[in-house]
Design a protein around this motif. Structure first.
Motif, PDB file in Angstrom:
ATOM      1  N   LEU A  47      37.672  43.145 -83.467  1.00 19.84           N
ATOM      2  CA  LEU A  47      37.132  43.206 -82.095  1.00 19.84           C
ATOM      3  C   LEU A  47      37.537  44.324 -81.089  1.00 19.84           C
ATOM      4  O   LEU A  47      37.277  44.044 -79.753  1.00 19.84           O
ATOM      5  CB  LEU A  47      37.178  41.926 -81.307  1.00 19.84           C
ATOM      6  CG  LEU A  47      36.910  40.723 -82.277  1.00 19.84           C
ATOM      7  CD1 LEU A  47      37.131  39.340 -81.719  1.00 19.84           C
ATOM      8  CD2 LEU A  47      35.282  40.765 -82.811  1.00 19.84           C
ATOM      9  N   VAL A  50      34.494  45.648 -79.281  1.00 27.67           N
ATOM     10  CA  VAL A  50      34.103  44.821 -78.263  1.00 27.67           C
ATOM     11  C   VAL A  50      34.750  44.896 -77.131  1.00 27.67           C
ATOM     12  O   VAL A  50      34.171  44.977 -75.902  1.00 27.67           O
ATOM     13  CB  VAL A  50      34.140  43.509 -78.731  1.00 27.67           C
ATOM     14  CG1 VAL A  50      33.439  42.429 -77.882  1.00 27.67           C
ATOM     15  CG2 VAL A  50      33.419  43.111 -80.087  1.00 27.67           C
ATOM     16  N   ILE A  51      36.110  45.193 -77.073  1.00 28.34           N
ATOM     17  CA  ILE A  51      36.913  45.259 -75.946  1.00 28.34           C
ATOM     18  C   ILE A  51      36.656  46.607 -75.334  1.00 28.34           C
ATOM     19  O   ILE A  51      36.890  46.560 -74.119  1.00 28.34           O
ATOM     20  CB  ILE A  51      38.341  44.743 -76.357  1.00 28.34           C
ATOM     21  CG1 ILE A  51      38.441  43.596 -76.740  1.00 28.34           C
ATOM     22  CG2 ILE A  51      39.326  45.289 -75.282  1.00 28.34           C
ATOM     23  CD1 ILE A  51      39.619  42.946 -77.568  1.00 28.34           C
ATOM     24  N   PHE A  52      36.744  47.689 -76.040  1.00 27.96           N
ATOM     25  CA  PHE A  52      36.791  48.952 -75.553  1.00 27.96           C
ATOM     26  C   PHE A  52      35.258  49.500 -74.997  1.00 27.96           C
ATOM     27  O   PHE A  52      35.057  50.346 -74.269  1.00 27.96           O
ATOM     28  CB  PHE A  52      37.116  50.029 -76.352  1.00 27.96           C
ATOM     29  CG  PHE A  52      38.823  49.763 -76.796  1.00 27.96           C
ATOM     30  CD1 PHE A  52      39.625  49.382 -75.243  1.00 27.96           C
ATOM     31  CD2 PHE A  52      39.369  50.061 -77.583  1.00 27.96           C
ATOM     32  CE1 PHE A  52      41.068  49.476 -75.741  1.00 27.96           C
ATOM     33  CE2 PHE A  52      40.802  49.860 -77.607  1.00 27.96           C
ATOM     34  CZ  PHE A  52      41.697  49.618 -76.695  1.00 27.96           C
ATOM     35  N   CYS A  53      34.027  48.868 -75.470  1.00 23.58           N
ATOM     36  CA  CYS A  53      32.810  49.509 -75.075  1.00 23.58           C
ATOM     37  C   CYS A  53      32.660  49.402 -73.698  1.00 23.58           C
ATOM     38  O   CYS A  53      32.695  48.352 -73.093  1.00 23.58           O
ATOM     39  CB  CYS A  53      31.737  48.574 -75.864  1.00 23.58           C
ATOM     40  SG  CYS A  53      30.164  49.057 -75.422  1.00 23.58           S
ATOM     41  N   PRO A  54      32.448  50.652 -73.070  1.00 21.77           N
ATOM     42  CA  PRO A  54      32.220  50.819 -71.624  1.00 21.77           C
ATOM     43  C   PRO A  54      30.964  50.079 -71.323  1.00 21.77           C
ATOM     44  O   PRO A  54      30.886  49.719 -70.085  1.00 21.77           O
ATOM     45  CB  PRO A  54      32.143  52.108 -71.481  1.00 21.77           C
ATOM     46  CG  PRO A  54      32.779  52.797 -72.529  1.00 21.77           C
ATOM     47  CD  PRO A  54      32.426  51.922 -73.673  1.00 21.77           C
ATOM     48  N   ASP A  55      29.997  49.934 -72.242  1.00 24.32           N
ATOM     49  CA  ASP A  55      28.654  49.259 -71.553  1.00 24.32           C
ATOM     50  C   ASP A  55      28.463  47.824 -71.991  1.00 24.32           C
ATOM     51  O   ASP A  55      27.539  47.411 -71.780  1.00 24.32           O
ATOM     52  CB  ASP A  55      27.830  50.074 -72.441  1.00 24.32           C
ATOM     53  CG  ASP A  55      27.425  51.449 -71.646  1.00 24.32           C
ATOM     54  OD1 ASP A  55      27.119  51.480 -70.449  1.00 24.32           O
ATOM     55  OD2 ASP A  55      27.979  52.531 -72.473  1.00 24.32           O
ATOM     56  N   GLY A  56      29.477  47.124 -72.717  1.00 21.93           N
ATOM     57  CA  GLY A  56      29.349  45.903 -73.135  1.00 21.93           C
ATOM     58  C   GLY A  56      28.469  45.599 -74.130  1.00 21.93           C
ATOM     59  O   GLY A  56      27.761  44.706 -74.035  1.00 21.93           O
ATOM     60  N   ALA A  57      28.227  46.427 -74.979  1.00 19.99           N
ATOM     61  CA  ALA A  57      26.760  46.837 -75.814  1.00 19.99           C
ATOM     62  C   ALA A  57      27.278  46.100 -77.277  1.00 19.99           C
ATOM     63  O   ALA A  57      26.451  46.117 -78.201  1.00 19.99           O
ATOM     64  CB  ALA A  57      26.190  48.030 -76.007  1.00 19.99           C
ATOM     65  N   CYS A  77      28.212  56.813 -76.974  1.00 25.08           N
ATOM     66  CA  CYS A  77      29.436  57.564 -76.468  1.00 25.08           C
ATOM     67  C   CYS A  77      30.368  57.971 -77.934  1.00 25.08           C
ATOM     68  O   CYS A  77      31.156  58.776 -77.796  1.00 25.08           O
ATOM     69  CB  CYS A  77      29.919  56.909 -75.458  1.00 25.08           C
ATOM     70  SG  CYS A  77      30.840  55.239 -75.651  1.00 25.08           S
ATOM     71  N   GLY A  78      30.504  56.804 -78.525  1.00 23.08           N
ATOM     72  CA  GLY A  78      31.348  56.895 -79.736  1.00 23.08           C
ATOM     73  C   GLY A  78      32.608  56.401 -79.547  1.00 23.08           C
ATOM     74  O   GLY A  78      33.500  56.772 -80.217  1.00 23.08           O
ATOM     75  N   VAL A  79      33.013  55.816 -78.610  1.00 23.28           N
ATOM     76  CA  VAL A  79      34.103  55.228 -78.217  1.00 23.28           C
ATOM     77  C   VAL A  79      34.485  54.231 -79.429  1.00 23.28           C
ATOM     78  O   VAL A  79      35.743  54.268 -79.863  1.00 23.28           O
ATOM     79  CB  VAL A  79      34.436  54.590 -76.916  1.00 23.28           C
ATOM     80  CG1 VAL A  79      35.559  53.669 -76.774  1.00 23.28           C
ATOM     81  CG2 VAL A  79      34.387  55.692 -76.012  1.00 23.28           C
ATOM     82  N   ASN A  82      35.626  56.223 -82.570  1.00 25.34           N
ATOM     83  CA  ASN A  82      36.959  56.806 -82.482  1.00 25.34           C
ATOM     84  C   ASN A  82      38.170  55.704 -82.512  1.00 25.34           C
ATOM     85  O   ASN A  82      38.856  56.059 -82.964  1.00 25.34           O
ATOM     86  CB  ASN A  82      36.881  57.569 -81.123  1.00 25.34           C
ATOM     87  CG  ASN A  82      37.876  58.581 -81.100  1.00 25.34           C
ATOM     88  OD1 ASN A  82      38.083  59.326 -82.015  1.00 25.34           O
ATOM     89  ND2 ASN A  82      38.730  58.384 -80.124  1.00 25.34           N
ATOM     90  N   GLU A  83      37.838  54.610 -81.975  1.00 23.36           N
ATOM     91  CA  GLU A  83      38.926  53.561 -81.773  1.00 23.36           C
ATOM     92  C   GLU A  83      39.037  52.602 -83.157  1.00 23.36           C
ATOM     93  O   GLU A  83      40.238  52.043 -83.273  1.00 23.36           O
ATOM     94  CB  GLU A  83      38.771  52.752 -80.446  1.00 23.36           C
ATOM     95  CG  GLU A  83      38.656  53.848 -79.364  1.00 23.36           C
ATOM     96  CD  GLU A  83      40.069  54.506 -79.204  1.00 23.36           C
ATOM     97  OE1 GLU A  83      41.174  54.028 -79.667  1.00 23.36           O
ATOM     98  OE2 GLU A  83      39.981  55.528 -78.807  1.00 23.36           O
TER      99      GLU A  83
END
Lengths: 94, 321
Positions: A47, A50-57, A77-79, A82-83
């Motif tokens: 998860l 889910v936690i890092f997505c800046p857009d809550g998508a 964005c690809g965060v 990457n994470e």
């Protein structure tokens, strides 16, 4: 200046121009160039995405015990890719 | 403090509905937007948010859309803390007069680095001096990003911005970053902390502690901005990890004047070989690109020196060195 028919005059807009529509009605999904695609076999459901997505998508669906991407809001964005600790998410050209 | 007993898992956080909703118009890879989501995941009941002008205010409330599922107020750039003190005082009076339900309401003021370091500092200083019970969150993306990347008091030494452009004459910004969290500690408020979104658990716990504490609390959150830092959007969260690992942005909290290192930084204090050189952090950002040319190479050593000096100072305050 004359107002276009669909534009509202100052008398008709909300008091102090208070925002009244939830932003979830504004879809930002068409911004993306790359689309995250997940390999469910590799995914450990940690998860972090889910936690890092800046857009809550990325949503956690408890009933299905799985995560789900909401491409209506994903800006690509690809965060998440990457994470991801097991590299289960790949960014693919849309 | 209760939060030491507050146990939660990633699942609990993922299941809690977003109070900062999707559909906001932040750039792709915006770490401040991730920070907003995490802050609101830490709320414990009725909460009112007030904001200074800044990226997050602009992208989240473009008329007629709002991304906030909590009561939200914005008036001007300089007065997030003044708004918060007004809200807190109003709630107190309304509760006393029985006009609203007798329950505790948390007040969170959020501002960017412009709204805290430069423009908002007098309102903030006044509000914490008066002792209002609120949490002030500074999301630090190290420049005025939404108006076109102008330097602020939070911009680090050597960073190229549109008002401190690196070139023939100057190597980016000439002054180091203002130690804002230490300035807030000097106000003798009960709770001051720094946090980074990569260490999300630490961030959420610190927000909750800030809300639980009686009196003003200040939280400095590191928030990489891919647009202004000229970095890859996918590296935003990774940069927030690198900043901690290189000790550019150490994580600590100060409870009633007692400094203590938080776990991610404590690991580095205990095993100094784990401390990475600042070069690793600078190399992935386009705003420091000129530092890797022969002309300005020496500035990297200067940045390393300032980082080490501040880190040693912090260790001393925590009673470690």
């Amino acid at each position: 200046m004359t107002l276009k028919e669909k534009e509202k005059s100052w008398k008709e807009i909300s008091i102090a121009a208070v925002c009244w529509k939830p932003s979830t009605e504004f879809l930002t999904g068409d911004w993306k160039t790359y689309k995250p695609v997940r390999d469910p076999a590799k995914c450990t459901r940690c998860l972090l995405c889910v936690i890092f997505c800046p857009d809550g998508a990325i949503h956690w669906k408890a009933d299905r015990n799985d995560i789900e991407f909401d491409y209506n809001y994903c800006k690509g964005c690809g965060v998440c890719a990457n994470e991801c600790p097991v590299k289960a998410i790949e960014m693919k050209l849309e | 403090m209760q939060s030491e007993e507050w146990k939660f898992t990633a699942k609990d956080i993922a299941e809690k509905p977003d109070l900062f909703m999707s559909g906001h118009r932040a750039c792709a890879g915006c770490a401040p937007a991730a920070v907003m989501r995490l802050i609101l995941k830490a709320t414990r009941g009725p909460t009112i948010v007030t904001m200074a002008t800044g990226c997050m205010e602009v992208v989240s409330t473009i008329y007629p859309y709002t991304s906030w599922a909590v009561p939200w107020l914005h008036t001007a750039f300089e007065n997030a803390a003044a708004n918060a003190s007004g809200i807190e005082a109003a709630i107190k009076v309304l509760r006393k007069k029985g006009r609203i339900k007798d329950e505790h309401v948390d007040v969170i003021a959020i501002a960017g680095d412009g709204g805290t370091y430069d423009i908002g500092i007098q309102a903030l200083s006044g509000a914490v001096e008066r002792g209002h019970d609120f949490l002030f969150v500074l999301y630090d993306n190290e420049a005025y990003m939404n108006t076109g990347i102008q330097r602020s008091g939070g911009t680090p030494l050597g960073a190229s911005t549109t008002t401190s452009p690196a070139g023939e004459v100057i190597p980016g910004k000439l002054e180091p970053k203002k130690p804002i969290a230490d300035i807030m500690v000097a106000h003798e408020i009960p709770y001051v902390a720094t946090a980074s979104p990569y260490y999300w658990r630490d961030l959420i716990i610190k927000v909750r502690k800030g809300l639980e504490v009686e009196g003003p609390a200040f939280l400095h959150v590191f928030a990489p901005c891919p647009r202004g830092w000229r970095s890859d959007p996918s590296k935003s969260i990774e940069l927030s990890r690198l900043a901690v690992e290189t000790c550019v942005f150490p994580l600590w909290e100060c409870i009633n004047g007692e400094y203590q290192l938080s776990a991610p930084s404590k690991v580095i204090a205990m095993a100094p070989q784990k401390k990475k050189p600042v070069k690793e952090y600078l190399a992935v950002q386009g705003r420091f690109r000129h530092l890797f040319t022969p002309k300005y190479e020496k500035l990297i050593d200067e940045i390393q020196r300032i980082t080490d000096m501040r880190w040693q100072k912090l260790l001393k305050k925590c009673g470690i060195a």
